[in-house]
Structure formats: structure tokens, C-alpha cells
Design a protein around this motif. Structure first.
Motif, PDB file in Angstrom:
ATOM      1  N   LEU A  46       0.874  -1.156   0.058  1.00 41.33           N
ATOM      2  CA  LEU A  46       0.123   0.069  -0.162  1.00 41.33           C
ATOM      3  C   LEU A  46       0.867   1.280   0.158  1.00 41.33           C
ATOM      4  O   LEU A  46       1.743   1.251   1.013  1.00 41.33           O
ATOM      5  N   ILE A  47       0.663   2.164  -0.820  1.00 45.36           N
ATOM      6  CA  ILE A  47       1.514   3.186  -1.141  1.00 45.36           C
ATOM      7  C   ILE A  47       0.559   4.390  -1.384  1.00 45.36           C
ATOM      8  O   ILE A  47      -0.332   4.612  -1.792  1.00 45.36           O
ATOM      9  N   ILE A  48       0.770   5.436  -0.148  1.00 46.67           N
ATOM     10  CA  ILE A  48      -0.013   6.752  -0.147  1.00 46.67           C
ATOM     11  C   ILE A  48       0.790   7.941  -0.168  1.00 46.67           C
ATOM     12  O   ILE A  48       2.075   7.805   0.422  1.00 46.67           O
ATOM     13  N   LYS A  49      -0.010   8.906  -0.663  1.00 51.79           N
ATOM     14  CA  LYS A  49       0.692  10.534  -0.341  1.00 51.79           C
ATOM     15  C   LYS A  49      -0.433  11.398   0.017  1.00 51.79           C
ATOM     16  O   LYS A  49      -1.482  11.279  -0.154  1.00 51.79           O
ATOM     17  N   GLU A  50       0.155  12.258   0.846  1.00 54.06           N
ATOM     18  CA  GLU A  50      -0.827  13.233   1.704  1.00 54.06           C
ATOM     19  C   GLU A  50      -2.055  12.476   2.135  1.00 54.06           C
ATOM     20  O   GLU A  50      -3.214  12.818   1.841  1.00 54.06           O
ATOM     21  N   ALA A  51      -1.677  11.614   2.904  1.00 55.72           N
ATOM     22  CA  ALA A  51      -2.698  10.698   3.598  1.00 55.72           C
ATOM     23  C   ALA A  51      -3.697  10.208   2.780  1.00 55.72           C
ATOM     24  O   ALA A  51      -4.975  10.037   3.016  1.00 55.72           O
TER      25      ALA A  51
END
Ligand code: ADP
Ligand code: MG
Length: 619
Positions: A46-51
């Protein structure tokens, strides 16, 4: 008249459906992770940016999709998981409504890459707001990668409704925990803004729990195991002494799906009856296996609530199984609920050599003497900790802070009754309370004023006093710390550490000094002068629980919340005996406060009775 009913165009229908499925980034995370699990993946990233506001990507090594399926997966009610209505009654997959991908694609930019094992090449599809922009043949590993960018790009109102990154990230992490706990055999990695938050290898259930919640969790777990015709239970409950003020470690899974069930939660609490301190909640990680025929999960689109056919039986079995485990592992009831917190050895102290307790006995104590000198024993719990200060002083520790004028004047308040609160005391002589203070039921202080009678809640009064002094320390004064000879090492879970990092600056303003903050460990080298070593754990746990309930966005409210929280954990409690001097000091300090009438959380601190009112009662 002309007909007016029309079928909604697909993209509009999808946007409406999206409102139900996708509330925030965490909802997307849940759907994508579940799809990866349904595709039999063994590694999920799982990769996320800015929540998750700008990017949510889930990469799996599952079965993948054919080019046609990949295209179809974005249609509404497109699912490979059920074929007929009967299938609804034997669901073994997470999804089945065929709504998630269609909904997500309606309100974001989605890029999917997928390949089946038998194929050489895979498919890549780009969709923006339900419109397919691109489809091509690509080289990609077996499995599926779904990247969701710019969530709610076409619904500004929804986007503006999202909370701060801190809050949204917490929701994402919660969702991740639930999925990862339900599938310990699958390995998970989780990256936020390029840094790794979790890396969970495939393992057994116990190890998965420990990987997520930190090493100290291991020793608190008690296994629960039960197998009956209707229900199989396996999992763990936390030992009662590790119960928490938050419900952050309560997990039910039914057939590997996280669910909320107030009813079953009640069953667990019933099993713990008599074992928990008030306001504490047991930890539990429980998997229930039930015949899918006897449950209905089809009642809520986000599927965290389910209906059981025979709730009463489940309740009884669950309660009995946990009771049995607690009994078998010899967990004796905690009989003394009101025990002195300073007598509890915090968990992290257990490796230190025990010091001989210093017991303060006042050998000059004379019960017939009216105003004895301050050195005496008993009463305040602080008497166990610091020898040189007279113990009543430490009750008002919030008020002593070096080199500050206002603080110093608070300190002088003590016996001489030289301050007054104009609202309640009419004249100087009204302040003559020293001789007429009584403690009622170790809970209220009763004292007289010229016009009548005041009854003060002792714990609330002390909260107010401490709160004002903490706030002053944090906002006006330079923090004063006591350096510790031996730094204190405390263990926390990674997410608790994250939370503490957020408020680190404010904590330092109160006088905390941190030697290091690691992934699961905090080393404290200095404390605010008014916090004792034995209280550190209590203060920080209370703070975490308050932060958990109310994540402050602005730094001002962080300071306020911290002052409230510390005042709450350090204030004298109901049930504590106070001697005459302590009573007077408390009363005087209270009325020296800026706002003596209510606690920081707006609860009334005292009530008054006018002589007139009392007169009336005798008529
Ligand atoms: P549901 O999961 O309810 O079937 P979704 O909209 O989430 O509906 O997905 C639609 C379909 O797309 C699934 O039924 C499945 O066949 C396919 N699919 C979605 N994600 C994946 C994935 N990661 N790997 C393989 N197939 C997938
Ligand atoms: Mg799905």
C-alpha cells in the motif's frame, strides 16, 4: 403532459453510488486491499501520499485480470464474485457488490495495470471521472496495481470536507490494521510519502498483532479458543491489567472480515466483569468463524455491521470462552479499584532495582495541637515520593515554578487566606475559612462564607488549579525541567509514538525532555517539575487517550488539550482524604484562579447555599 422520468447517465449514477462507498481516502484503501485479498494475493503493498488525498496505490501479486475483465471491472454491478442471488447466502469473499471500482473511478483519476499468470503481457487502463481515457497493452508483473489519484477532484465540496492529513492518515492506518489483522498469512507493506510505516511479514496471528502493536503487546495476550457446532472462536484477549482507556485495541473478525458489534463487545465486557478498573476497556483480537448461511452482511455498503441469526447463543459462547481463558491463565480479580496510582509499578520499571520506600512518620505529631507544623504523614499520595518538600505543598505543585512573579504569589497563598475571589467572598472577613472547612465523604469540601455555605468538588477544584498553572507554564513561562539521573524508558506502539511526536514541542514546553524517540520506544531525560517519575506513564497514557478522542489541528488547542489532560491525570481524586491544611490550601488556591467556577471541561466546581435559602427550609 410529456413524460419526465429519465434514467440517470452512468457517470451520474456512479457519482451518487460513490457517496455511499467512498467517504474518505480510508474507504478507498479498504476496497483496494480487499480486492487484492479476494484475488488471492500473498504480498500486498500500500502506497499513499498526503494521507491518500493525492495518491492511493495498492499493488498485489494475485490472479490479475484479462483485458476484457479489466475493462468490465469498472462497470457498476460488475463482479466476478457472485453469479446469482443464492450466492449472497454463502459469501466467502470481501466484495460482491461490484460497486467499488466503478464508484472510485467516478470521483478520481484511476490507473490500473494487471496481468494474469498465463499471459505474457498485461493491460493498462486510465480512467478519469468514469471516462476511459486510454487502454493499452503493457509489460507488467503478474497481479494487479490500482493507483487512485486526486480523490474527489470533480466534487470540490467533498474534497474540502476531508480532515487534516493527520486525521485522514489515522483512518487509513485503522483500516490497514483491520485488514492486516484479518490476514496474518499475507505479507503487507505500507508506505506514506516515501517512508515505510509498516512492514509485516507473513506470520501467525500472535506475531501479526505484535508486529502491529509493538513488542510489549506479546506478554499481555491471553489465548482464547473455542469450538462448537455453531461457532469457532480463536484469538486473544488482553490481560485485565493492560486494559486501556481507549477502545483502540478491540477487534472482531467474522470469517476474516472486520466487523463492529456492540452486542458482542458487551459479551466480552461481561466476561471481564469485576476485573477492570472503571473507565478502562479490555483489548481483544477475536476471530469468529460462523457458517456464512447464518449471517447477513448485506445490510451496509461499507459492510462493518452484520446480522447474526442466533445472537444470544453467540453471546453466551463468547462470554464463557473468554471467562474460561482468563480463569485458566490464572488472572485474579483486581479487588482494589481505588488503589493508589503511585504504588503501581509501571511496566517499564520492572527491570530496575527496587528502592527501599521512605515512609514519612511524623514523630512529633500531637493530635491535640491545633496547627501542627507541616511535616506529617499519610493523606496525600505524594508523601511516598519526595522527602524534602512537605507533602501538602506537592499537592499544589502546579503552582510552584521558579523565577515567575505570578507563580510565586500563588505559592504564598497557602494558609494565610490572603487571596480572595470577589465573586463569592464579599469581604475580607468572609475569607476567614481556615477554621471551618470539612471534608464530606472524602469527596467534597464544605466551607462557610458570610452569606452561607459553599460545597466544593475537591477533584474538580484541583483540576482547575493545575490546568491554569500548566497553561501558564506552556504559554508564558520558560519550561522548568527536573533532569533525571536515570532516564526513563517507555514502550509504546508505533502509532502511539507517532501521536506523541506530533505533540512533542508542546510537551517540551511543559518541561518534558526527550533523549530519543524511536519507533516503539521513548527515552525521557527530564520531567516538568510538577510531575513525579511514578506519574509519567499515567500522564502520557491519559494524554494519548485524550489525543485519540480529539486530534487537535491547531497548535493552540494542542497546548490546551495537553494542559487539560495533565490536570486530569494529576489532580487529587475523589476518595482521597485531605487534612485541614490541605483543604484550606485547596480552597484558597481555587479562588485565586482566573475562572474558579468551572473545570477546564466546563463542569461545575462548587455550589453555594445562601443563609436565606437555608432559613426557608426551616420554615
Ligand atoms: P467486488 O469486489 O464487489 O466484486 P469491485 O468493484 O471491487 O467489486 O471489483 C470488481 C471486479 O474486479 C471484482 O469482482 C474482480 O473480479 C475484479 N478485481 C478488482 N480488483 C482486482 C484485483 N486486485 N485483482 C484481480 N481482480 C480484481
Ligand atoms: Mg471489491
Amino acid at each position: 403532459m410529456a413524460d419526465i422520468i429519465q434514467l440517470l447517465p452512468d457517470h451520474v449514477a456512479n457519482q451518487i453510488a460513490a457517496g455511499e462507498v467512498v467517504q474518505r481516502p480510508a474507504s478507498v484503501v479498504k476496497e483496494l486491499l480487499e480486492n487484492a485479498i479476494d484475488a488471492n494475493a500473498s504480498h500486498i503493498k500500500l502506497i499513499i501520499k498526503e494521507a491518500g488525498k493525492t495518491l492511493i496505490q495498492v499493488i498485489d501479486d494475485g490472479v490479475g485480470m484479462s483485458p476484457t475483465d479489466a475493462r468490465l471491472s469498472f462497470e457498476r454491478h460488475a463482479t466476478s464474485k457472485i453469479r446469482s442471488a443464492e450466492d449472497l447466502f454463502k459469501i466467502n469473499t470481501k466484495g460482491f457488490r461490484g460497486e467499488a471500482l466503478a464508484s472510485i473511478a467516478a470521483i478520481a483519476h484511476v490507473e490500473i495495470k494487471t496481468k494474469q499468470e498465463s499471459e505474457e503481457l498485461g493491460t493498462s487502463i486510465l480512467i478519469e471521472g468514469s471516462e476511459v481515457k486510454e487502454q493499452e497493452v503493457v509489460v507488467t508483473p503478474t497481479g494487479t496495481s490500482v493507483a487512485v489519484k486526486n480523490l474527489f477532484f470533480n466534487i470540490p465540496a467533498r474534497r474540502n470536507f476531508l480532515k487534516s492529513n493527520t486525521v485522514e492518515l489515522r483512518h487509513v492506518v485503522d483500516e490497514f490494521h483491520r485488514v492486516a489483522l484479518a490476514h496474518p498469512d499475507i505479507s503487507f507493506a505500507f508506505y506514506q510519502n516515501g517512508s515505510e510505516l509498516f512492514n509485516l511479514p507473513s506470520s501467525n496471528y500472535r506475531k501479526r498483532i505484535v508486529h502491529i502493536f509493538g513488542k510489549k503487546t506479546n506478554e499481555k495476550l491471553v489465548p482464547v479458543e473455542e469450538s462448537t457446532e455453531v461457532l469457532k472462536i480463536n484469538g486473544f484477549v488482553g490481560k485485565p491489567e493492560y486494559s486501556k482507556k481507549t477502545r483502540s485495541e478491540q477487534f472482531f473478525f467474522v470469517n476474516n472480515r472486520y466487523i463492529k458489534s456492540p452486542y458482542l463487545n458487551h459479551a466480552v465486557n461481561a466476561a471481564f466483569e469485576g476485573l477492570l478498573k472503571s473507565g478502562h476497556h479490555p483489548s481483544y483480537f477475536l476471530n469468529l468463524e460462523i457458517d456464512p448461511q447464518s449471517i447477513d452482511i448485506n445490510i451496509h455498503p461499507t459492510k462493518t455491521e452484520i446480522k447474526f441469526d442466533d445472537e444470544h447463543t453467540l453471546y453466551a459462547i463468547l462470554r464463557a470462552a473468554i471467562k474460561h481463558s482468563l480463569g485458566q491463565f490464572n488472572i485474579a480479580p483486581v479487588l482494589d479499584f481505588e488503589h493508589e496510582s503511585s504504588l503501581n509499578t509501571p511496566y517499564s520499571y520492572k527491570d530496575k532495582a527496587a528502592k527501599t520506600p521512605v515512609i514519612d512518620v511524623d514523630r512529633t505529631f500531637n493530635p491535640f495541637e491545633k496547627e501542627t507544623p507541616v511535616q506529617k504523614s499519610g493523606g496525600m499520595r505524594k508523601s511516598f515520593t519526595k522527602a524534602p518538600t512537605a507533602d501538602w505543598e506537592s499537592l499544589y505543585v502546579g503552582l510552584e515554578s521558579k523565577g515567575n512573579k505570578t507563580q510565586a504569589s500563588y505559592n504564598e497563598v497557602s494558609f494565610e487566606s490572603d487571596t480572595k475571589s470577589p465573586e463569592i467572598f464579599e469581604s475580607q472577613s468572609d475569607m476567614d475559612v481556615t477554621k471551618t472547612t470539612y471534608q464530606l465523604h472524602h469527596k467534597y469540601l464544605v466551607t462557610t462564607i458570610k452569606s452561607g455555605l459553599v460545597i466544593i468538588d475537591q477533584s474538580r477544584a484541583h483540576q482547575r488549579i493545575l490546568y491554569e498553572s500548566f497553561l501558564e507554564n506552556m504559554t508564558v513561562n520558560e519550561a522548568v525541567s527536573q533532569q533525571l539521573l536515570f532516564p526513563i524508558t517507555l514502550n509504546f506502539t508505533p502509532s502511539e509514538i507517532e501521536m506523541l511526536k506530533k505533540v512533542k514541542d508542546s510537551l517540551e514546553q511543559t518541561g518534558f525532555l526527550f533523549a530519543s524517540i524511536k519507533k516503539e520506544q521513548l527515552i525521557i531525560s527530564g520531567l516538568p517539575i510538577n510531575v513525579q517519575e511514578s506519574e509519567v506513564v499515567i500522564v502520557l497514557e491519559q494524554l494519548l487517550s485524550d489525543l485519540d478522542a480529539d486530534v487537535p489541528d491547531a497548535s493552540f488547542s494542542a497546548v490546551d488539550l495537553m494542559a487539560q489532560s495533565m490536570a486530569k491525570s494529576l489532580a487529587i481524586k475523589t476518595g482521597q482524604r485531605l487534612d485541614e491544611q490541605e483543604q484550606n490550601h485547596l480552597v484558597n488556591s481555587l479562588f485565586a484562579c482566573k475562572e474558579p467556577t468551572v473545570t477546564p471541561t466546563n463542569k461545575r466546581i462548587f455550589i453555594t447555599f445562601q443563609v436565606d435559602d437555608i432559613d426557608k427550609k426551616f420554615m
